[in-house]
Design an enzyme around this catalytic site. Structure first.
Site, PDB file in Angstrom:
ATOM      1  N   LYS A 114       0.177  -6.846   7.278  1.00 27.69           N
ATOM      2  CA  LYS A 114       0.570  -7.207   5.893  1.00 27.69           C
ATOM      3  C   LYS A 114       1.166  -8.652   6.082  1.00 27.69           C
ATOM      4  O   LYS A 114       1.941  -8.857   6.853  1.00 27.69           O
ATOM      5  CB  LYS A 114       1.396  -6.252   5.366  1.00 27.69           C
ATOM      6  CG  LYS A 114       2.211  -6.514   3.989  1.00 27.69           C
ATOM      7  CD  LYS A 114       2.674  -5.380   3.300  1.00 27.69           C
ATOM      8  CE  LYS A 114       4.287  -4.874   3.663  1.00 27.69           C
ATOM      9  NZ  LYS A 114       5.098  -6.243   3.495  1.00 27.69           N
ATOM     10  N   GLU A 183       5.908  -5.241  -5.169  1.00 29.92           N
ATOM     11  CA  GLU A 183       7.412  -5.174  -4.935  1.00 29.92           C
ATOM     12  C   GLU A 183       7.814  -5.499  -6.088  1.00 29.92           C
ATOM     13  O   GLU A 183       7.785  -6.917  -6.613  1.00 29.92           O
ATOM     14  CB  GLU A 183       7.873  -5.818  -3.711  1.00 29.92           C
ATOM     15  CG  GLU A 183       9.443  -5.683  -3.743  1.00 29.92           C
ATOM     16  CD  GLU A 183       9.818  -5.976  -2.327  1.00 29.92           C
ATOM     17  OE1 GLU A 183       9.032  -6.070  -1.064  1.00 29.92           O
ATOM     18  OE2 GLU A 183      11.233  -5.522  -1.819  1.00 29.92           O
TER      19      GLU A 183
HETATM   20  O1  KIV Z   1       9.476  -5.333   4.991  1.00 29.95           O
HETATM   21  C1  KIV Z   1       9.228  -4.358   4.566  1.00 29.95           C
HETATM   22  O2  KIV Z   1      10.006  -3.204   4.719  1.00 29.95           O
HETATM   23  C2  KIV Z   1       8.153  -4.160   3.456  1.00 29.95           C
HETATM   24  C3  KIV Z   1       8.364  -3.132   2.645  1.00 29.95           C
HETATM   25  C4  KIV Z   1       7.304  -3.120   1.377  1.00 29.95           C
HETATM   26  C5  KIV Z   1       8.684  -1.981   2.568  1.00 29.95           C
HETATM   27  O3  KIV Z   1       7.666  -4.857   3.505  1.00 29.95           O
END
Ligand code: KIV
Length: 254
Positions: A114, A183
């Site tokens: 991600k 978020e």
């Molecule tokens: O770093 C993180 O914990 C995230 C979240 C969306 C939970 O990216």
């Protein structure tokens, strides 16, 4: 391979079935195992690691080596859950760098990566996906940019922000992202994105209208009592339990 192993396709199918996706963060072997045994289908080694485990003031200090170390620990739990990992700050500035670092996280055991951002990271995102590594987007409040933005602000309140979120989300989905974390997006905008996108949205502080929800597990279990985001209601107070157990043991010494 374990036939029950949860894949990216299985997470996408949950959206089609209207089944809520429960996702949580983990940074080590025992927590990953506990979440997996609790039936959580998506476990994420987030760079929140930096704040809730490593004691940094924000996520921008987390290094690739730290992420690899914790992804390896989580992956040793061999979860049935899909296991993801964050690309840390400034680790995906060019397509080449993004692919190299995504491969490092994949080698450590991450089944997807991600990264934060929309149109500005599309070239790295396309390169990651072309390299065969599943990618999850992250829009709205971007913790890796909170320092330069002067705090953790809700996104989507203004019209241009709303429009930018829609365009970025569509662009990430077209590029091949399998899901997008939203978020601190205003709940009506998060719901609109969820209805508009063919891929799951996973909200954090973005209201109930997303396809799934993700939380930092330390917030959910009261393991980081010095700060709790306003949208989290801890279900257990681990910090208080630990202190009570330690005090009881100490007082039992003769
Ligand atoms: O770093 C993180 O914990 C995230 C979240 C969306 C939970 O990216």
């Amino acid at each position: 391979m374990d036939s029950q192993k949860i894949t990216v396709a299985a997470i996408r199918a949950m959206k089609s079935r209207g089944e809520k996706i429960a996702a949580l963060t983990a940074y080590d072997f025992p927590l990953t195992k506990l979440l997996d045994e609790s039936g959580i289908p998506l476990i994420h080694v987030g760079d929140s690691l930096g704040m809730v485990v490593l004691g940094y003031p924000d996520t921008t200090h987390v290094t690739m080596a730290e992420m690899e170390h914790h992804v390896r620990a989580a992956a040793r739990a061999k979860p049935k859950a899909l296991l993801g990992a964050d690309l840390p700050f400034k680790s995906y500035e060019t397509p080449e760098q993004a692919v190299e670092n995504s491969k490092r996280l994949a080698a450590a055991g991450a089944e997807f990566v991600k990264a934060e951002g929309g149109h500005e990271i599309l070239d790295p995102v396309r390169a990651i996906i072309s390299a065969g590594i599943p990618f999850c987007g992250h829009l709205g409040m971007l913790p890796q940019h909170a320092v330069e933005e002067g705090g953790y602000h809700v996104k989507g309140k203004m019209d241009p922000e709303h429009q930018a979120l829609l365009e970025d989300a569509q662009a990430l989905a077209t590029a091949g992202a399998f899901a997008i974390v939203l978020e601190l997006v205003t709940p009506p905008v998060a719901q609109e994105l969820t209805q508009a996108l063919p891929i799951p949205t996973i909200g954090i502080g973005s209201g109930p209208g997303c396809d799934g929800q993700i939380l930092v597990t330390s917030d959910l279990i009261g393991m980081f009592p010095w700060f709790t985001p306003r949208f989290v209601k801890p279900r257990v107070n681990c910090a208080a339990e630990i202190k009570a157990a330690v005090a009881a043991w100490k007082n039992s010494l003769v």
